[in-house]
Design an enzyme around this catalytic site. Structure first.
Site, PDB file in Angstrom:
ATOM      1  N   LEU A  81      22.738  65.792  76.928  1.00  0.00           N
ATOM      2  CA  LEU A  81      21.255  65.553  77.794  1.00  0.00           C
ATOM      3  C   LEU A  81      22.002  64.750  79.094  1.00  0.00           C
ATOM      4  O   LEU A  81      22.290  64.271  79.178  1.00  0.00           O
ATOM      5  CB  LEU A  81      19.947  64.578  77.079  1.00  0.00           C
ATOM      6  CG  LEU A  81      19.439  65.449  76.073  1.00  0.00           C
ATOM      7  CD1 LEU A  81      18.731  64.907  75.451  1.00  0.00           C
ATOM      8  CD2 LEU A  81      18.875  66.502  76.577  1.00  0.00           C
ATOM      9  N   ASP A  82      21.392  65.490  80.452  1.00  0.00           N
ATOM     10  CA  ASP A  82      21.075  64.350  81.210  1.00  0.00           C
ATOM     11  C   ASP A  82      20.372  63.418  81.781  1.00  0.00           C
ATOM     12  O   ASP A  82      19.873  63.401  80.998  1.00  0.00           O
ATOM     13  CB  ASP A  82      21.131  65.805  82.370  1.00  0.00           C
ATOM     14  CG  ASP A  82      20.129  66.256  82.795  1.00  0.00           C
ATOM     15  OD1 ASP A  82      19.203  65.349  82.956  1.00  0.00           O
ATOM     16  OD2 ASP A  82      19.917  67.133  83.156  1.00  0.00           O
ATOM     17  N   ARG A  83      21.348  62.720  82.789  1.00  0.00           N
ATOM     18  CA  ARG A  83      20.991  61.467  82.823  1.00  0.00           C
ATOM     19  C   ARG A  83      19.714  61.267  83.044  1.00  0.00           C
ATOM     20  O   ARG A  83      18.474  60.204  82.380  1.00  0.00           O
ATOM     21  CB  ARG A  83      21.487  61.224  84.359  1.00  0.00           C
ATOM     22  CG  ARG A  83      21.021  59.535  84.367  1.00  0.00           C
ATOM     23  CD  ARG A  83      22.019  59.031  86.060  1.00  0.00           C
ATOM     24  NE  ARG A  83      21.460  57.606  85.957  1.00  0.00           N
ATOM     25  CZ  ARG A  83      22.332  56.725  87.428  1.00  0.00           C
ATOM     26  NH1 ARG A  83      22.468  57.534  88.238  1.00  0.00           N
ATOM     27  NH2 ARG A  83      21.771  56.011  87.125  1.00  0.00           N
TER      28      ARG A  83
ATOM     29  N   SER B 251      16.974  63.384  81.536  1.00  0.00           N
ATOM     30  CA  SER B 251      16.622  63.866  81.054  1.00  0.00           C
ATOM     31  C   SER B 251      16.278  62.570  79.886  1.00  0.00           C
ATOM     32  O   SER B 251      17.186  61.949  79.254  1.00  0.00           O
ATOM     33  CB  SER B 251      17.022  65.221  80.313  1.00  0.00           C
ATOM     34  OG  SER B 251      17.227  65.782  81.054  1.00  0.00           O
TER      35      SER B 251
END
Length: 277
Positions: A107-109, A111
């Site tokens: 998951l990106d930062r 999210s």
């Protein structure tokens, strides 16, 4: 060296040591990085047993007891063990005994939500392989209200600049919020889909993997998964509630209101003549 018909394949053995997926282990074998009983092995069909001495990069590797955890990722941390920008990572929230686990996907930062970490290479491969089509569901909030045509675009596929991305299911919750289910894993897929529809994501939370949900797991916390929960991650549920089907409804409405095609009829005189007979 053990007989090739005994034991397990070398790539499966390496995966059980927490090295990576079987496919990744095949690449290590091809590159000659694996040594079995003192000899470099590039044979992908080789089988080994617990009595064989297997080394990777000159270090012996042994099967680990597999462990899989579910972590509820908070916003602001990145999915990596060592960040070159010295940002906070997900491993800051895990004890030293779990630092060896690898995150499955990411998951990106910005999210939040469910993230699986494991040392089971085979399970990681199942959850990420495109052919398995394991569903992931997200709760999305955007910066402005949008029309149902946007949801139609997501279902039919929207060009993100690199590829055409699709939603499997989508359910509207409010003028600015919706649930979206995907079974592909393109990088930042949902954010890119929204951007292509002129929307900016303000909050993105992964709420489901397969049939597995958080069930009260708080952000920044984790729990060990049992075999039943691991199986749940590999089974996609039937969509619950009412999913978006705006396009189908509009087509049906259009069909009902459409004027019937005019048929060619005979002249009035001939019609009257026919009636008289």
């Amino acid at each position: 060296m053990s007989d090739q018909q005994e034991g397990i394949r070398l790539n499966k053995y390496l995966a059980s040591c927490g090295i990576g997926s079987r496919r990744a282990c095949d690449e290590l074998i091809k590159k000659g990085q694996v040594i079995v009983n003192g000899k470099v092995s590039t044979d992908l069909s080789m089988h080994v047993t617990e009595d064989d001495f297997v080394k990777l990069d000159n270090k012996r590797v042994l099967p680990r007891e597999t462990m899989t955890i579910l972590f509820n990722k908070p916003k602001g941390c990145v999915c990596t063990k060592d960040d070159e920008l010295d940002r906070e990572t997900i491993y800051k929230h895990l004890p030293p005994t779990l630092q060896h686990l690898n995150h499955v996907g990411r998951l990106d930062r910005d999210s939040e939500g469910l993230l699986v970490l494991t040392n089971d290479g085979e399970l990681a491969n199942i959850l990420t392989h495109p052919k398995k089509k394991v569903e992931k569901e997200y709760l999305v909030t955007v910066n402005q209200a949008f029309s149902n045509e946007v949801l139609d675009q997501f279902l039919h596929g929207i060009w993100t600049g690199e590829h055409k991305a699709f939603a499997k299911y989508i359910k509207r919750l409010s003028p600015r919020r919706f649930l979206i289910t995907i079974d592909t894993g393109h990088k930042r897929q949902i954010r890119m889909m929204c951007k292509a529809a002129q929307l900016n994501v303000t909050k993105l939370v992964r709420v489901r993997i397969g049939s597995l949900m958080a069930n009260g797991l708080e952000q920044g916390r984790y729990r060990t998964l049992d075999m039943n929960e691991i199986q749940l991650m590999q089974i996609n549920p039937k969509p619950s509630g009412k999913v978006h089907k705006a396009t189908a409804k509009r087509k049906l409405a259009k069909k009902k209101t459409a004027k019937p095609a005019h048929k060619k009829i005979r002249s009035t005189k001939r019609n009257k003549s026919y009636k008289r007979r």
